[in-house]
Design a protein around this motif. Structure first.
Motif, PDB file in Angstrom:
ATOM      1  N   UNK A 194     -80.127  21.056  46.263  1.00  0.00           N
ATOM      2  CA  UNK A 194     -80.431  21.221  44.839  1.00  0.00           C
ATOM      3  C   UNK A 194     -81.885  21.634  44.641  1.00  0.00           C
ATOM      4  N   UNK A 195     -82.791  21.065  45.439  1.00  0.00           N
ATOM      5  CA  UNK A 195     -84.194  21.448  45.337  1.00  0.00           C
ATOM      6  C   UNK A 195     -84.386  22.911  45.728  1.00  0.00           C
ATOM      7  N   UNK A 204     -75.862  29.294  39.650  1.00  0.00           N
ATOM      8  CA  UNK A 204     -74.913  28.178  39.683  1.00  0.00           C
ATOM      9  C   UNK A 204     -73.473  28.676  39.500  1.00  0.00           C
ATOM     10  N   UNK A 205     -73.315  29.981  39.357  1.00  0.00           N
ATOM     11  CA  UNK A 205     -71.968  30.525  39.158  1.00  0.00           C
ATOM     12  C   UNK A 205     -71.011  30.168  40.292  1.00  0.00           C
ATOM     13  N   UNK A 223     -68.254  18.620  46.285  1.00  0.00           N
ATOM     14  CA  UNK A 223     -69.627  19.029  46.580  1.00  0.00           C
ATOM     15  C   UNK A 223     -70.175  19.906  45.462  1.00  0.00           C
ATOM     16  N   UNK A 224     -69.368  20.863  45.017  1.00  0.00           N
ATOM     17  CA  UNK A 224     -69.808  21.754  43.944  1.00  0.00           C
ATOM     18  C   UNK A 224     -70.126  20.974  42.671  1.00  0.00           C
ATOM     19  N   UNK A 231     -78.337  20.392  38.833  1.00  0.00           N
ATOM     20  CA  UNK A 231     -79.030  21.624  38.473  1.00  0.00           C
ATOM     21  C   UNK A 231     -78.894  21.912  36.984  1.00  0.00           C
ATOM     22  N   UNK A 232     -79.961  22.393  36.395  1.00  0.00           N
ATOM     23  CA  UNK A 232     -79.908  22.808  34.992  1.00  0.00           C
ATOM     24  C   UNK A 232     -79.199  24.153  34.893  1.00  0.00           C
TER      25      UNK A 232
END
Length: 438
Positions: A194-195, A204-205, A223-224, A231-232
């Motif tokens: 994520x970082x 993020x699609x 996981x997704x 995440x924003x």
């Protein structure tokens, strides 16, 4: 931790702390059956291996003395302790026929910090005979326990010699410890990713629910979902990102699948009476439940699954070095021309190479020993040992990604720092991995 022959998990094996015994009922029932047996019973009234046709008066403690012959360095105390926990739980499940008075003594050894001096080499996945024979000699007072002062003693009966050592408890303990550590790292890897996603404005699609509903692999969508929650929402910076981002859920989900299968296989045997012979219901069954094929196969698959997961981590690390993705200087350096975080790629690739070596399957081999009487081996012992060795390089790969990702995020709001050694950063990141929530 209360032990009752069921409900023991990898996490509970790894937890440490004192143990207590819930009930000796099943162990007592098996012992009463063993007392009533007549006729030849392997290891009780006969020799073992190629000596199975030879009658022996009431078993024999000589078996313990001959089999306590391991080699190599002593295993760390935490692994030997875990072996005692596993064997105690198995004996509580019943089926061995050993004297139930032995079981509280094993619990005492665990609770007083005493462990047997078990050596590394001596098993091939058909029973941890050298480790448990060494334990038995400690109980008899013929070997010294490791720990604070004299350890507990128990006058093990000659007929209980083989029933006590007929177990893969050391292999299962190693497997449980390894799987617990790998789970912690794979869970933390989602937070690390994520970082990195944030540091390069990755799309993020690929994490959209519709994508994973279209291919319902067991843990891919999980996981997704977890990564998407960290995440924003943002506009996609690129049509498609590299595989380290676009295929993260697919590859990491597969690794978690393999881990879950290995945990199931190991936890079955943590709570099973894998005894030969199996004593109960008024008789003894001679059998092959000691064979470790399910454990070895599951651990082979798990170790193999770690490699692509780590490969994608190194791929994301490489992306963090690229100005086209970060908008920062090459290698996240503080000044143009300096090396910045370049060395992290070398460190990560070194660790990844170690993981590749450790992924070699053990189940493609076998052994014929004891004059041909034992003509196959599972080598789960070696699979578990390799799984333990996987923890460090996997941790290092993820630590390299974490250091780079946090460096990239910091440079978004502050100038980069001059070149300096990054070894202390890596050590701090390895510790931080245990604290990252997925």
């Amino acid at each position: 931790m209360e032990l009752d022959g069921s409900g023991l998990t990898c996490a509970r094996v790894a937890a440490g702390g004192p143990v207590s015994i819930a009930s000796l009922d099943r162990a007592r029932a098996a012992w009463r059956t063993a007392q009533s047996l007549t006729g030849p019973v392997y290891g009780r009234s006969t020799g073992v291996g190629a000596n199975k046709e030879i009658s022996v008066e009431e078993g024999g403690l000589a078996l313990l003395r001959s089999h306590a012959g391991g080699a190599g360095p002593l295993v760390p105390a935490e692994r030997a302790r875990a072996m005692l926990v596993v064997r105690l739980n198995q004996l509580l499940a019943g089926g061995s026929g050993v004297d139930p008075a032995l079981l509280p003594v094993l619990a005492e050894a665990i609770n007083t910090g005493h462990t047997p001096p078990v050596r590394t080499y001596g098993a091939i996945g058909t029973g941890d005979l050298t480790a448990l024979a060494t334990t038995a000699l400690c109980l008899l007072g013929e070997r010294e326990w490791r720990g604070p002062g004299p350890g507990p003693r128990f006058a093990l009966s000659p007929v209980d010699a083989l029933p006590f050592i007929s177990s893969g408890a050391a292999t299962l303990a190693d497997a449980a410890l390894a799987l617990h550590e790998v789970r912690l790292l794979l869970e933390a890897a989602v937070g690390v990713a994520a970082r990195t996603f944030a540091a390069v404005d990755a799309s993020v699609e690929p994490l959209a629910p519709a994508v994973h509903a279209a291919r319902p692999q067991p843990r891919q969508a999980e996981v997704a979902d977890r990564l998407r929650g960290l995440l924003a929402a943002r506009e996609a910076a690129r049509i498609q990102d590299p595989y380290g981002f676009r295929a993260f859920a697919q590859v990491h989900g597969a690794a978690l699948d393999a881990l879950a299968r290995a945990e199931r296989a190991v936890e079955v045997d943590l709570n099973a009476a894998t005894e030969n012979p199996l004593v109960g219901a008024g008789r003894a069954w001679h059998n092959g439940n000691f064979h470790s094929a399910p454990i070895a196969l599951a651990l082979d698959a798990m170790r193999a699954a770690l490699v692509p997961a780590a490969q994608l981590a190194t791929a994301r690390l490489a992306t963090l070095m690229e100005p086209a993705y970060t908008g920062l200087l090459p290698f996240l350096s503080g000044r143009l021309g300096e090396s910045g975080a370049m060395i992290l790629e070398y460190v990560a690739q070194d660790a990844l190479a170690e993981l590749r070596l450790l992924s070699a399957p053990v189940t493609s081999g076998t052994a014929v020993i004891s004059r041909g009487a034992e003509d196959h081996a599972g080598f789960a012992t070696q699979a578990a040992r390799a799984a333990l060795r996987c923890v460090e390089p996997l941790e290092i790969v993820l630590a390299c990604e974490l250091v780079a990702a946090e460096r990239a995020l910091a440079q978004r709001s502050a100038p980069g720092e001059p070149d300096r050694p990054l070894d202390t950063d890596l050590e701090a990141a390895r510790a931080e991995l245990r604290l990252i929530s997925p």
